[in-house]
Motif scaffolding. Sequence first.
Motif, PDB file in Angstrom:
ATOM      1  N   PHE A 260       0.817  -1.208   0.000  1.00  0.00           N
ATOM      2  CA  PHE A 260       0.000   0.000   0.000  1.00  0.00           C
ATOM      3  C   PHE A 260       0.852   1.261   0.000  1.00  0.00           C
ATOM      4  CE2 PHE A 260      -2.319   3.369   2.219  1.00  0.00           C
ATOM      5  CZ  PHE A 260      -3.479   3.430   1.459  1.00  0.00           C
ATOM      6  N   ASP A 261       1.935   1.223   0.736  1.00  0.00           N
ATOM      7  CA  ASP A 261       2.723   2.441   0.910  1.00  0.00           C
ATOM      8  C   ASP A 261       4.196   2.069   1.060  1.00  0.00           C
ATOM      9  OD1 ASP A 261       2.304   5.486   1.700  1.00  0.00           O
ATOM     10  OD2 ASP A 261       3.880   4.675   2.996  1.00  0.00           O
ATOM     11  N   ALA A 262       5.049   3.038   0.737  1.00  0.00           N
ATOM     12  CA  ALA A 262       6.493   2.790   0.869  1.00  0.00           C
ATOM     13  C   ALA A 262       6.864   2.451   2.315  1.00  0.00           C
ATOM     14  CB  ALA A 262       7.263   4.021   0.406  1.00  0.00           C
TER      15      ALA A 262
ATOM     16  N   PHE B 250       2.071   1.066  -4.096  1.00  0.00           N
ATOM     17  CA  PHE B 250       0.936   1.513  -4.911  1.00  0.00           C
ATOM     18  C   PHE B 250       1.115   2.916  -5.484  1.00  0.00           C
ATOM     19  CE2 PHE B 250      -3.536   3.057  -5.208  1.00  0.00           C
ATOM     20  CZ  PHE B 250      -4.062   2.071  -6.032  1.00  0.00           C
ATOM     21  N   ASP B 251       1.633   3.835  -4.670  1.00  0.00           N
ATOM     22  CA  ASP B 251       1.675   5.221  -5.155  1.00  0.00           C
ATOM     23  C   ASP B 251       2.913   5.537  -5.987  1.00  0.00           C
ATOM     24  OD1 ASP B 251       3.830   6.353  -3.453  1.00  0.00           O
ATOM     25  OD2 ASP B 251       2.446   5.913  -1.834  1.00  0.00           O
ATOM     26  N   ASP B 252       3.789   4.533  -6.201  1.00  0.00           N
ATOM     27  CA  ASP B 252       4.941   4.764  -7.082  1.00  0.00           C
ATOM     28  C   ASP B 252       4.493   5.080  -8.504  1.00  0.00           C
ATOM     29  OD1 ASP B 252       6.688   4.365  -5.048  1.00  0.00           O
ATOM     30  OD2 ASP B 252       7.191   2.296  -5.560  1.00  0.00           O
TER      31      ASP B 252
ATOM     32  N   LYS C 240      -2.989  13.440   4.161  1.00  0.00           N
ATOM     33  CA  LYS C 240      -2.980  12.006   3.843  1.00  0.00           C
ATOM     34  C   LYS C 240      -4.211  11.326   4.421  1.00  0.00           C
ATOM     35  CE  LYS C 240       2.021  12.158   3.860  1.00  0.00           C
ATOM     36  NZ  LYS C 240       3.231  11.928   4.653  1.00  0.00           N
ATOM     37  N   SER C 241      -4.522  10.153   3.862  1.00  0.00           N
ATOM     38  CA  SER C 241      -5.645   9.369   4.388  1.00  0.00           C
ATOM     39  C   SER C 241      -5.338   7.891   4.173  1.00  0.00           C
ATOM     40  CB  SER C 241      -6.944   9.762   3.679  1.00  0.00           C
ATOM     41  OG  SER C 241      -6.950   9.230   2.381  1.00  0.00           O
ATOM     42  N   THR C 242      -6.255   7.040   4.546  1.00  0.00           N
ATOM     43  CA  THR C 242      -6.038   5.604   4.363  1.00  0.00           C
ATOM     44  C   THR C 242      -6.581   5.117   3.024  1.00  0.00           C
ATOM     45  OG1 THR C 242      -8.084   5.196   5.569  1.00  0.00           O
ATOM     46  CG2 THR C 242      -6.023   5.064   6.821  1.00  0.00           C
ATOM     47  N   LEU C 243      -7.007   6.053   2.189  1.00  0.00           N
ATOM     48  CA  LEU C 243      -7.480   5.684   0.842  1.00  0.00           C
ATOM     49  C   LEU C 243      -6.602   6.345  -0.212  1.00  0.00           C
ATOM     50  CD1 LEU C 243     -11.385   6.075   1.066  1.00  0.00           C
ATOM     51  CD2 LEU C 243     -10.042   3.986   1.256  1.00  0.00           C
ATOM     52  N   LYS C 244      -6.201   5.550  -1.178  1.00  0.00           N
ATOM     53  CA  LYS C 244      -5.449   6.104  -2.309  1.00  0.00           C
ATOM     54  C   LYS C 244      -6.192   5.755  -3.592  1.00  0.00           C
ATOM     55  CE  LYS C 244      -0.790   5.776  -0.355  1.00  0.00           C
ATOM     56  NZ  LYS C 244       0.483   5.015  -0.380  1.00  0.00           N
ATOM     57  N   ARG C 245      -6.244   6.727  -4.485  1.00  0.00           N
ATOM     58  CA  ARG C 245      -6.916   6.476  -5.771  1.00  0.00           C
ATOM     59  C   ARG C 245      -5.892   6.520  -6.897  1.00  0.00           C
ATOM     60  NH1 ARG C 245     -11.496  10.355  -6.699  1.00  0.00           N
ATOM     61  NH2 ARG C 245      -9.777  11.843  -6.642  1.00  0.00           N
ATOM     62  N   LEU C 246      -5.876   5.440  -7.670  1.00  0.00           N
ATOM     63  CA  LEU C 246      -5.014   5.376  -8.860  1.00  0.00           C
ATOM     64  C   LEU C 246      -5.888   5.623 -10.094  1.00  0.00           C
ATOM     65  CD1 LEU C 246      -2.470   4.580 -10.555  1.00  0.00           C
ATOM     66  CD2 LEU C 246      -3.163   2.200 -10.261  1.00  0.00           C
TER      67      LEU C 246
ATOM     68  N   ARG D 215      -7.992   2.242  -3.356  1.00  0.00           N
ATOM     69  CA  ARG D 215      -7.455   1.176  -2.501  1.00  0.00           C
ATOM     70  C   ARG D 215      -7.439   1.658  -1.053  1.00  0.00           C
ATOM     71  NH1 ARG D 215      -1.616  -1.821  -3.384  1.00  0.00           N
ATOM     72  NH2 ARG D 215      -1.742  -3.223  -1.599  1.00  0.00           N
ATOM     73  N   SER D 216      -7.889   0.786  -0.173  1.00  0.00           N
ATOM     74  CA  SER D 216      -7.915   1.119   1.250  1.00  0.00           C
ATOM     75  C   SER D 216      -6.778   0.400   1.979  1.00  0.00           C
ATOM     76  CB  SER D 216      -9.252   0.698   1.841  1.00  0.00           C
ATOM     77  OG  SER D 216      -9.185   0.752   3.253  1.00  0.00           O
ATOM     78  N   TYR D 217      -6.165   1.093   2.891  1.00  0.00           N
ATOM     79  CA  TYR D 217      -5.083   0.483   3.679  1.00  0.00           C
ATOM     80  C   TYR D 217      -5.628  -0.669   4.517  1.00  0.00           C
ATOM     81  CZ  TYR D 217      -1.684  -0.048   7.439  1.00  0.00           C
ATOM     82  OH  TYR D 217      -0.816  -0.566   8.343  1.00  0.00           O
ATOM     83  N   TYR D 218      -6.852  -0.482   5.041  1.00  0.00           N
ATOM     84  CA  TYR D 218      -7.409  -1.488   5.945  1.00  0.00           C
ATOM     85  C   TYR D 218      -7.997  -2.688   5.226  1.00  0.00           C
ATOM     86  CZ  TYR D 218      -6.797   2.053   9.492  1.00  0.00           C
ATOM     87  OH  TYR D 218      -6.237   2.967  10.331  1.00  0.00           O
TER      88      TYR D 218
END
Lengths: 180, 199
Positions: A60-62, A101-103, A143-149, A175-178
């Motif tokens: 999800f995250d670096a 994911f955010d790369d 920042k939040s626990t949701l990322k949108r690609l 995508r949700s972290y949880y």
Amino acid sequence: MSGYVEVLYVMFAMVLVSVMVQNANRVIQTNNVTMVEGQLEEQVVAVAQDIIAEARALDFDANTVPGAGSGNSTVPVNIPDGFSSLGPGSGENSRDDFNDFDDYDGWTETITILGVEYNISCEVDYVETNDYSTFTTLSGGNKSTLKRLTVTVDNDFLKKNSSEENKSYSFSFIRSYYAD
Amino acid sequence: MNFGIIISYIVAGMLMISILTVSNSMSHNSSELTTTQIKKLHGQSVQEMISFDLPKIGYQQMTTLSTKFATADSSTISFYSNLDNSDDESVEQITWTLTTTADTETDNPDDFILRRTVDGTDTDIKMGVTDFDIRYYDEYGGNTPMATPVSSGSFDDIRQIEITVTMESGYSVDTRPGVTNYIMSTWTKRFSPVNLREE
């Protein structure tokens, strides 16, 4: 003069037939464009899904990437503030270097499939977690626990109507972290 | 017969030829378009089946299977998964292969039977598949596929699977007598099954 009346009739008929042929050619051309666009759009969808599925398979995250060699996931102390800023980390210059994911944020590439080039560009945003209708993009480094690609694909053979401008196809995935 | 009438007959003949040519082109184009649509529907059916199976490679309830692949070759893939998500956690072996058996029900000499096998139960797909190409990648987004067949020792290195399916119509949409023209449709997709992630 009587013989030339027939010639005039035939010339009139030629004009009618010419109009008919022109219309028929237009229909054939439209059909051909429809056939080609259908094929290409199908592949555009597949390309976008490939990128989304690939990004989903990464962490999800670096800051949640398992530590080198240990295989254990790491968790930031503060969630979501402990997440990284968006975009590839240092040394992550191509897709095969990406590890989260955010790369894919800001990543662009032209890939060739069966001789046809597809231009891909990606954008990743943190989005609001309590706004499930519009998923507003967070700005200012929030920042939040949701990322949108968002994957945008275009192709030189897919044009907007009556225009030389390429038609862009955008596909989003949140995508949700949880729920990872 | 005067000169004007002779000219009229000549021009009328040319018009007739033009009309017949246009009619023939329209007819050919129409059948080509219809065949393309039919082929597209066939393609979507195969895509749906493949897209149902492949992302589930190595799936098991609450865990991941330790043995994920049985075969990983360029035209055959065989893998394990709890495909039906059964509570008894029974694992199915799923195989996709392009057989060398020609589809004799069509006029096209190049189409073969694509076979999906689940625990020994075959489903033959006769939809004009002429090519079924599978490539395996050991890194996400990589450009160089692994050598096939992938050895069993390298099964755990597989991260992505790219599949190209080429289908052709079972009949020729002829432009001229003696010239065969099979309508072709190709689809390429790279799968990133989550259970193939590095653990």
